[in-house]
Design an enzyme around this catalytic site. Structure first.
Site, mmCIF file in Angstrom:
data_model
loop_
_atom_site.group_PDB
_atom_site.id
_atom_site.type_symbol
_atom_site.label_atom_id
_atom_site.label_comp_id
_atom_site.label_asym_id
_atom_site.label_seq_id
_atom_site.Cartn_x
_atom_site.Cartn_y
_atom_site.Cartn_z
ATOM 1 N N LYS A 1 0.847 -1.211 0.000
ATOM 2 C CA LYS A 1 0.000 0.000 0.000
ATOM 3 C C LYS A 1 0.879 1.258 0.000
ATOM 4 O O LYS A 1 0.590 2.230 -0.694
ATOM 5 C CB LYS A 1 -0.930 -0.014 1.222
ATOM 6 C CG LYS A 1 -1.695 1.286 1.454
ATOM 7 C CD LYS A 1 -2.646 1.561 0.311
ATOM 8 C CE LYS A 1 -3.509 2.788 0.386
ATOM 9 N NZ LYS A 1 -3.303 3.856 1.294
ATOM 10 N N GLU B 1 1.613 6.461 -7.010
ATOM 11 C CA GLU B 1 0.598 7.498 -7.242
ATOM 12 C C GLU B 1 1.273 8.882 -7.337
ATOM 13 O O GLU B 1 0.945 9.670 -8.234
ATOM 14 C CB GLU B 1 -0.395 7.442 -6.083
ATOM 15 C CG GLU B 1 -1.512 8.427 -6.108
ATOM 16 C CD GLU B 1 -2.379 8.270 -4.852
ATOM 17 O OE1 GLU B 1 -2.780 7.142 -4.509
ATOM 18 O OE2 GLU B 1 -2.634 9.295 -4.193
ATOM 19 N N HIS C 1 2.220 1.653 -3.419
ATOM 20 C CA HIS C 1 1.096 2.125 -4.237
ATOM 21 C C HIS C 1 1.006 3.649 -4.151
ATOM 22 O O HIS C 1 0.893 4.339 -5.164
ATOM 23 C CB HIS C 1 -0.200 1.473 -3.749
ATOM 24 C CG HIS C 1 -1.454 2.182 -4.171
ATOM 25 N ND1 HIS C 1 -1.899 3.342 -3.547
ATOM 26 C CD2 HIS C 1 -2.348 1.924 -5.146
ATOM 27 C CE1 HIS C 1 -2.995 3.761 -4.136
ATOM 28 N NE2 HIS C 1 -3.300 2.914 -5.108
ATOM 29 N N ASN C 2 1.085 4.187 -2.943
ATOM 30 C CA ASN C 2 0.988 5.643 -2.784
ATOM 31 C C ASN C 2 2.179 6.344 -3.424
ATOM 32 O O ASN C 2 2.031 7.415 -4.010
ATOM 33 C CB ASN C 2 0.894 6.009 -1.307
ATOM 34 C CG ASN C 2 -0.455 5.658 -0.717
ATOM 35 O OD1 ASN C 2 -1.168 4.822 -1.258
ATOM 36 N ND2 ASN C 2 -0.810 6.270 0.381
#
Ligand code: 2AM
Length: 492
Positions: free
Chosen positions: A186, A193, A189-190
């Site tokens: 996660k 992003e 993932h950020n």
């Protein structure tokens, strides 16, 4: 009584928690809700969950645990940090061997590594799950990234996969791996992003300042791009943002102060990459670009004090350049994800995880900010070869990036001539050129290190001599002065 037991419990009735409960209830699971401030349980049952037969409540931890089927499954959606440890401690006396505590909050992965170990030592199971997609995702289908005690997965799989977003009928949830890997994925993932957003912002800047396009025209370009290889949530919302005008007809984006904030997950990814010695350059540049944007006052002073190049109007083929830019963005995005998966490879080694690489790309296919069609190609690459060393060795991505290369180079060169900063595109191209270089100038760096610090170096096989023996840490007396003592062994 057993018919009334809930399938799963959830602690933490802020919006994310409430929405996840309603989502799980919609999917046919019975959920028991609890919150530290117990009045919120009643508020929830009397309002959002009113009349919902799949939602029940508890007013104590003991009552919550009594109302759950075995093995108990309890999701925590509370503030990251001490609150998670506090609830784990409160739950323990009421749990039995094999029961599962799931942390769906924004915990930092080292905490999840620790909690997995501590709970497993007590015969309990722990899952740290990344949950992405915000309040909307929680309500209608988030991207779920669970990792932790592998024995927990069969017990939570159905609930998790049905609750998650679905992309082309496939759930955006699969088992990530052991320990803190769910929260780790996660975090990355950020970071990714951040990279995607920076790449898009750079493309906007090139179109605006380089080609002189108006926001309405740029919106049309993004609309076209959203039908091709860049098809993604972030491209789509960028188009919509560019179309949104203030009452005076001016695009709202042109009125927003150009200082980007950050909450820290991009920075954590970059710091972890540095710790692991892993060249995740694009996320690093994306974080630094936000830092540079934040020193607005200093930039304003610099803009007046320091001259850049004379900006000539673009005299080339505009449509060709826009197509080049699409390819530049695509190629840079491939590099960013390739770097991310290189980081996963190294993290898996460092922390002893078996990471489900193809599954990770599938989990990001829907429900989250970086959802895109592109991720399906990553899943395919890892389905073809689960041990794929790098995305750049996959035939699909290799030919995509080779095809994009000429346009990518033209965009980077032209933006550099214009003096338009494109750190993410530039670092992607430099990484690409470094990655495909058999020989790098690091030989010189080693010579310098040995010259001033006697740090030693290794000799290229085939180039050995009496003075330069093979397979040894070699020190050369570069100046004729000083001694032959080396300072340290050579660690690459
Ligand atoms: P509360 O409603 O009792 O404040 C988001 O803030 C969620 O985390 C809320 O459910 C909140 O509970 C909970 N939370 C925040 N800090 C907490 C703490 N220190 N201990 C327990 N729960 C906490």
């Amino acid at each position: 009584m057993s018919g009334e037991l809930a399938n799963i419990g959830l602690i933490g009735l802020a919006v994310m928690g409430q929405n996840l409960i309603l989502n799980m209830a919609d999917k046919g699971f019975k959920v028991c809700a609890y919150n530290r401030t117990t009045s919120k349980v009643d508020d929830f049952l009397n309002n959002e969950a009113k009349g919902n037969a799949n939602v029940i409540g508890a007013h104590s931890i003991k009552e919550l645990c009594e109302k759950l089927e075995r093995p108990r499954k309890i999701i925590l959606l509370v503030k990251a940090g001490p609150a998670v440890d506090s609830f784990i401690e409160q739950l323990e006396p009421f749990l039995e061997k094999g029961d599962i505590i799931i942390d769906g909050g924004n915990s930092h992965y080292p905490d999840s590594i620790r909690r997995t170990k501590e709970l497993e030592a007590k015969g309990l199971l722990f899952v740290g799950s990344g949950v992405s997609g915000g309040e909307e995702g929680a309500r209608h289908g988030p991207s779920l990234m669970p990792g932790g005690s592998p024995a927990a997965w069969p017990a939570i799989k159905e609930i998790f996969q049905k609750t998650a977003a679905q992309a082309l009928g496939e759930p955006c949830c699969d088992w990530v791996g052991e320990g803190g890997s769910g929260h780790y994925v996660k975090m990355v993932h950020n970071g990714i992003e951040y990279g995607d957003m920076q790449l898009i912002a750079e493309a906007y800047d090139i179109l605006k300042r380089g080609l002189g396009c108006h926001e309405s025209e740029i919106a049309e370009i993004f609309d076209r791009w959203n039908k091709g290889v860049l098809d993604s949530f972030l491209i789509e919302i960028t188009r919509d943002i560019l179309r949104k005008n203030d009452d005076d007809g001016e695009p709202i984006v042109t009125k927003i102060l150009d200082k980007a904030g950050q909450k820290g997950t991009g920075k954590w990814t970059a710091i972890n990459a540095l710790d692991l010695g892993c060249p995740v350059t694009l996320i690093g540049e994306a974080v630094f670009a936000r830092c540079l944007s934040a020193i607005k006052d200093e930039r304003v002073r610099a803009s007046k004090a320091i001259a850049g190049p004379e900006r000539e109007t673009f005299s080339g083929n505009k449509q060709q350049f826009i197509d080049d830019l699409e390819q530049a963005l695509y190629a840079s995005k491939i590099i960013s994800y390739a770097q991310g998966f290189i980081l996963f490879r190294e993290a898996a080694k460092e922390y002893g995880w078996n990471l489900n690489n193809g599954g990770i790309a599938q989990m990001w296919r829907g429900g989250c900010i970086i959802k895109s069609v592109f991720l399906a190609d990553i899943t395919k690459a890892f389905q073809k070869d689960a041990k794929l060393e790098s995305l750049l060795f996959d035939d699909f991505f290799k030919s995509a990036i080779e095809k994009a290369q000429p346009g990518w180079r033209r965009v980077v060169a032209q933006s550099t001539l214009w003096g338009i900063p494109i750190p993410a595109h530039t670092t992607a191209l430099s990484f690409f050129d470094g990655y495909r270089s058999e020989q790098l100038p690091a030989s010189l760096i080693q010579a310098q290190r040995d010259y001033f610090g006697a740090h030693t170096f290794r000799v290229i096989p085939g180039k050995e001599s009496e003075k330069l023996p093979l397979d040894q840490d070699v020190h050369v007396n570069w100046t004729g002065r000083g001694g032959n003592v080396s300072a340290s062994t050579y660690n690459a």
